[in-house]
Design a protein around this motif. Sequence first.
Motif, PDB file in Angstrom:
ATOM      1  N   VAL A  58       0.579  -1.071   0.004  1.00 32.82           N
ATOM      2  CA  VAL A  58      -0.075   0.081   0.002  1.00 32.82           C
ATOM      3  C   VAL A  58       0.909   1.305   0.138  1.00 32.82           C
ATOM      4  O   VAL A  58       1.996   1.379   0.775  1.00 32.82           O
ATOM      5  CB  VAL A  58      -0.968  -0.042   1.313  1.00 32.82           C
ATOM      6  CG1 VAL A  58      -0.203   0.004   2.536  1.00 32.82           C
ATOM      7  CG2 VAL A  58      -1.886   1.210   1.026  1.00 32.82           C
ATOM      8  N   GLN A  59       0.350   2.221  -0.881  1.00 32.58           N
ATOM      9  CA  GLN A  59       1.329   3.408  -0.864  1.00 32.58           C
ATOM     10  C   GLN A  59       0.229   4.734  -0.614  1.00 32.58           C
ATOM     11  O   GLN A  59      -0.904   4.397  -0.637  1.00 32.58           O
ATOM     12  CB  GLN A  59       1.736   3.857  -2.308  1.00 32.58           C
ATOM     13  CG  GLN A  59       2.935   2.851  -2.826  1.00 32.58           C
ATOM     14  CD  GLN A  59       3.359   3.195  -4.230  1.00 32.58           C
ATOM     15  OE1 GLN A  59       2.490   3.729  -4.911  1.00 32.58           O
ATOM     16  NE2 GLN A  59       4.331   2.706  -4.515  1.00 32.58           N
ATOM     17  N   HIS A  60       0.850   5.395  -0.128  1.00 26.44           N
ATOM     18  CA  HIS A  60      -0.030   6.939   0.240  1.00 26.44           C
ATOM     19  C   HIS A  60      -1.087   6.459   1.457  1.00 26.44           C
ATOM     20  O   HIS A  60      -2.208   6.574   1.146  1.00 26.44           O
ATOM     21  CB  HIS A  60      -0.722   7.424  -1.016  1.00 26.44           C
ATOM     22  CG  HIS A  60       0.403   8.003  -2.205  1.00 26.44           C
ATOM     23  ND1 HIS A  60       1.426   8.796  -1.988  1.00 26.44           N
ATOM     24  CD2 HIS A  60       0.422   7.423  -3.323  1.00 26.44           C
ATOM     25  CE1 HIS A  60       2.074   8.772  -3.063  1.00 26.44           C
ATOM     26  NE2 HIS A  60       1.477   7.987  -3.786  1.00 26.44           N
ATOM     27  N   HIS A  61      -0.467   5.890   2.328  1.00 30.42           N
ATOM     28  CA  HIS A  61      -1.469   5.286   3.349  1.00 30.42           C
ATOM     29  C   HIS A  61      -2.299   6.285   4.009  1.00 30.42           C
ATOM     30  O   HIS A  61      -3.592   5.891   4.232  1.00 30.42           O
ATOM     31  CB  HIS A  61      -0.335   4.563   4.547  1.00 30.42           C
ATOM     32  CG  HIS A  61      -1.276   3.757   5.522  1.00 30.42           C
ATOM     33  ND1 HIS A  61      -1.698   4.113   6.671  1.00 30.42           N
ATOM     34  CD2 HIS A  61      -1.328   2.302   5.351  1.00 30.42           C
ATOM     35  CE1 HIS A  61      -2.244   3.260   7.260  1.00 30.42           C
ATOM     36  NE2 HIS A  61      -2.208   2.212   6.768  1.00 30.42           N
ATOM     37  N   ASP A  62      -2.175   7.453   4.337  1.00 32.74           N
ATOM     38  CA  ASP A  62      -3.147   8.211   4.806  1.00 32.74           C
ATOM     39  C   ASP A  62      -3.915   8.688   3.862  1.00 32.74           C
ATOM     40  O   ASP A  62      -5.137   8.905   4.378  1.00 32.74           O
ATOM     41  CB  ASP A  62      -2.127   9.557   5.482  1.00 32.74           C
ATOM     42  CG  ASP A  62      -1.529   9.250   6.782  1.00 32.74           C
ATOM     43  OD1 ASP A  62      -1.604   8.218   7.121  1.00 32.74           O
ATOM     44  OD2 ASP A  62      -0.593  10.068   7.205  1.00 32.74           O
ATOM     45  N   ALA A  63      -3.556   8.678   2.566  1.00 33.34           N
ATOM     46  CA  ALA A  63      -4.582   9.068   1.600  1.00 33.34           C
ATOM     47  C   ALA A  63      -5.683   7.941   1.454  1.00 33.34           C
ATOM     48  O   ALA A  63      -7.228   8.256   1.185  1.00 33.34           O
ATOM     49  CB  ALA A  63      -3.989   9.602   0.411  1.00 33.34           C
ATOM     50  N   ILE A  64      -5.155   6.935   1.541  1.00 33.85           N
ATOM     51  CA  ILE A  64      -6.051   5.670   1.405  1.00 33.85           C
ATOM     52  C   ILE A  64      -6.928   5.578   2.702  1.00 33.85           C
ATOM     53  O   ILE A  64      -8.330   5.309   2.535  1.00 33.85           O
ATOM     54  CB  ILE A  64      -5.244   4.356   1.481  1.00 33.85           C
ATOM     55  CG1 ILE A  64      -4.324   4.275   0.173  1.00 33.85           C
ATOM     56  CG2 ILE A  64      -6.359   3.025   1.455  1.00 33.85           C
ATOM     57  CD1 ILE A  64      -5.400   4.635  -1.199  1.00 33.85           C
ATOM     58  N   ARG A  65      -6.434   6.133   3.851  1.00 35.56           N
ATOM     59  CA  ARG A  65      -7.511   5.637   5.084  1.00 35.56           C
ATOM     60  C   ARG A  65      -8.499   6.951   5.030  1.00 35.56           C
ATOM     61  O   ARG A  65      -9.430   7.078   5.577  1.00 35.56           O
ATOM     62  CB  ARG A  65      -6.375   6.167   6.534  1.00 35.56           C
ATOM     63  CG  ARG A  65      -5.419   5.077   6.660  1.00 35.56           C
ATOM     64  CD  ARG A  65      -4.846   5.168   7.942  1.00 35.56           C
ATOM     65  NE  ARG A  65      -5.848   5.082   9.330  1.00 35.56           N
ATOM     66  CZ  ARG A  65      -5.634   5.885  10.292  1.00 35.56           C
ATOM     67  NH1 ARG A  65      -4.656   6.877  10.454  1.00 35.56           N
ATOM     68  NH2 ARG A  65      -6.535   5.673  11.464  1.00 35.56           N
ATOM     69  N   TYR A  66      -7.845   8.048   4.443  1.00 32.69           N
ATOM     70  CA  TYR A  66      -8.831   9.275   4.292  1.00 32.69           C
ATOM     71  C   TYR A  66      -9.884   9.038   3.365  1.00 32.69           C
ATOM     72  O   TYR A  66     -11.318   9.147   3.736  1.00 32.69           O
ATOM     73  CB  TYR A  66      -8.085  10.422   3.748  1.00 32.69           C
ATOM     74  CG  TYR A  66      -9.024  11.694   3.293  1.00 32.69           C
ATOM     75  CD1 TYR A  66      -9.556  12.375   4.176  1.00 32.69           C
ATOM     76  CD2 TYR A  66      -9.355  12.081   2.128  1.00 32.69           C
ATOM     77  CE1 TYR A  66     -10.507  13.374   4.146  1.00 32.69           C
ATOM     78  CE2 TYR A  66     -10.142  13.058   1.565  1.00 32.69           C
ATOM     79  CZ  TYR A  66     -10.579  13.635   2.671  1.00 32.69           C
ATOM     80  OH  TYR A  66     -11.802  14.890   2.311  1.00 32.69           O
ATOM     81  N   GLY A  67      -9.499   8.146   2.268  1.00 32.99           N
ATOM     82  CA  GLY A  67     -10.674   7.637   1.302  1.00 32.99           C
ATOM     83  C   GLY A  67     -11.691   6.785   1.834  1.00 32.99           C
ATOM     84  O   GLY A  67     -12.711   6.861   1.600  1.00 32.99           O
ATOM     85  N   LEU A  68     -10.959   5.936   2.874  1.00 31.47           N
ATOM     86  CA  LEU A  68     -11.769   4.969   3.586  1.00 31.47           C
ATOM     87  C   LEU A  68     -13.088   5.708   4.617  1.00 31.47           C
ATOM     88  O   LEU A  68     -14.043   5.634   4.662  1.00 31.47           O
ATOM     89  CB  LEU A  68     -11.147   3.794   4.448  1.00 31.47           C
ATOM     90  CG  LEU A  68     -11.890   3.037   5.281  1.00 31.47           C
ATOM     91  CD1 LEU A  68     -13.046   2.117   4.262  1.00 31.47           C
ATOM     92  CD2 LEU A  68     -11.046   2.100   6.057  1.00 31.47           C
TER      93      LEU A  68
END
Length: 490
Positions: free
Chosen positions: A310-320
């Motif tokens: 997984v890349q850009h972990h915080d952006a993925i968490r934000y998307g979630l």
Amino acid sequence: MKLFPKARFKPAVIAAALLMAATLASAPSLNAQSANLPSFGGSGGLIAGQQEASIGQQVMTSIRRSAPQIEDPLVYDYLNNIIYRLVPSAPLDNRNLSLVLIDSPALNAFAVPGGVVGVNGGLFLNAATEQQFASVLAHELAHLSQRHFARRMEQNETSAPLTLAGMIAGIVLSAVTQSDIGIAAIAGTQALALQNMLAYSRAHEQEADRVGMDILASAGMDPRGMPEMFEIMMRQNRLQGNQMPEYLSTHPLTQSRVADTQNRAEQYPSKRVQDGQEYHLMRSRLQVHYANSAEAAVEIFESYLNRDDVQHHDAIRYGLAVAYQQNKQLVNAEQILRDLLDKNPGRITFQVTLAEVLADQKRYEDARTLLQSALARNPGNYPITWSLANIEIADGNGAAAANYLKDLSRQRPSGDQIWLRLAEAEGMARNIVGVHRARAEYEVLMGNLRSAQRQLRQAQEKLPAGSAERQVVNERLSDIASRLQETNRS
């Protein structure tokens, strides 16, 4: 609270757009034989600077009427910031641009005379990095700076004269729906002329590549993003077969051109530029927006987080978190956003989204306190101010919402949705004059000058003679009357 409306291409939208095209195409012709046309670029031609500004205004009016747009202030603010990061490095005569976010998952962007730059939401989906995304914007700014559209018109003027109004309609329809629909809306031989002019020549594309890469490098971004983006387009073209990306229908791309940009990119100093986090946050928001459902978006982002790479972990968490919000899993959304804010105190995107989640839970005071504190640190910020106005409306405080929206209307007088929302807030506050004035500005932006005139006359009737506000209304009425006279003369 809905982040932004899920506009799709519907038959009604296409029908309205086609009706506008027919109206515009029947307008008085401004063909190449008109002796009164000023020259373009000092060397004779079809479009001069003043005409370009007029084209831009009419294109924006047509887009507001016919195009589904993304109204999300966070995404718009990001686009505005990245464009104006590039603009100082672009050789533009006019740097006052009008930005449009078209609500379509297709990969497309466009720029037309008068400084209108449009981007489809799908560009965020397809550009994996900010450098790739910025390369498309730089390419479009290069087309504007070199006035390629006007030069294209000059080349075609003897064989296929085109009405200015018909050209505008075709541009807008091609951006809103599919290119063939836009072309079909223009009658007779004008259709072929429009089709020719929508597609840039190979020489113009190469020039825009070169100028665009210079813009990227000068702005501190990576010119290698351009060949990378071209590779993505070529790959998509191969996968889709006969259904090429919309962007390639007007920006012809060949393998030799990709190779040329790759070679040119290697001539710039070798340094990799780190993406800004905000790009990937906006990309996540739009991935949620274009998911088949909120539930599907939750599944997609949960699966992203389970990957080892997984890349850009915080952006993925934000998307979630955004997906949870859309799926009404508000407690889960709040928890993620508070964790992200602990790591990134003061990040506006996290604050605004958390406030929206709190408002969805009807915790208006908590949301208000959070955003008022954020606004004190970021005076005039568009997404914060817009969200505060929405929270006040949701909480029944029309007057407070109107004050925020008036601030925004001074910042962005061309924001049609701001004026529409202001009219709603003024109505809630029982300020009838305010309703008429806000509604009038909305009608002006939509090209409905007579409707705007009626709204202002109703406001005028309710104001005492000699009052300062009545004087302002009188001046605006005079301005609109002048514009109506100009329209009638043309």
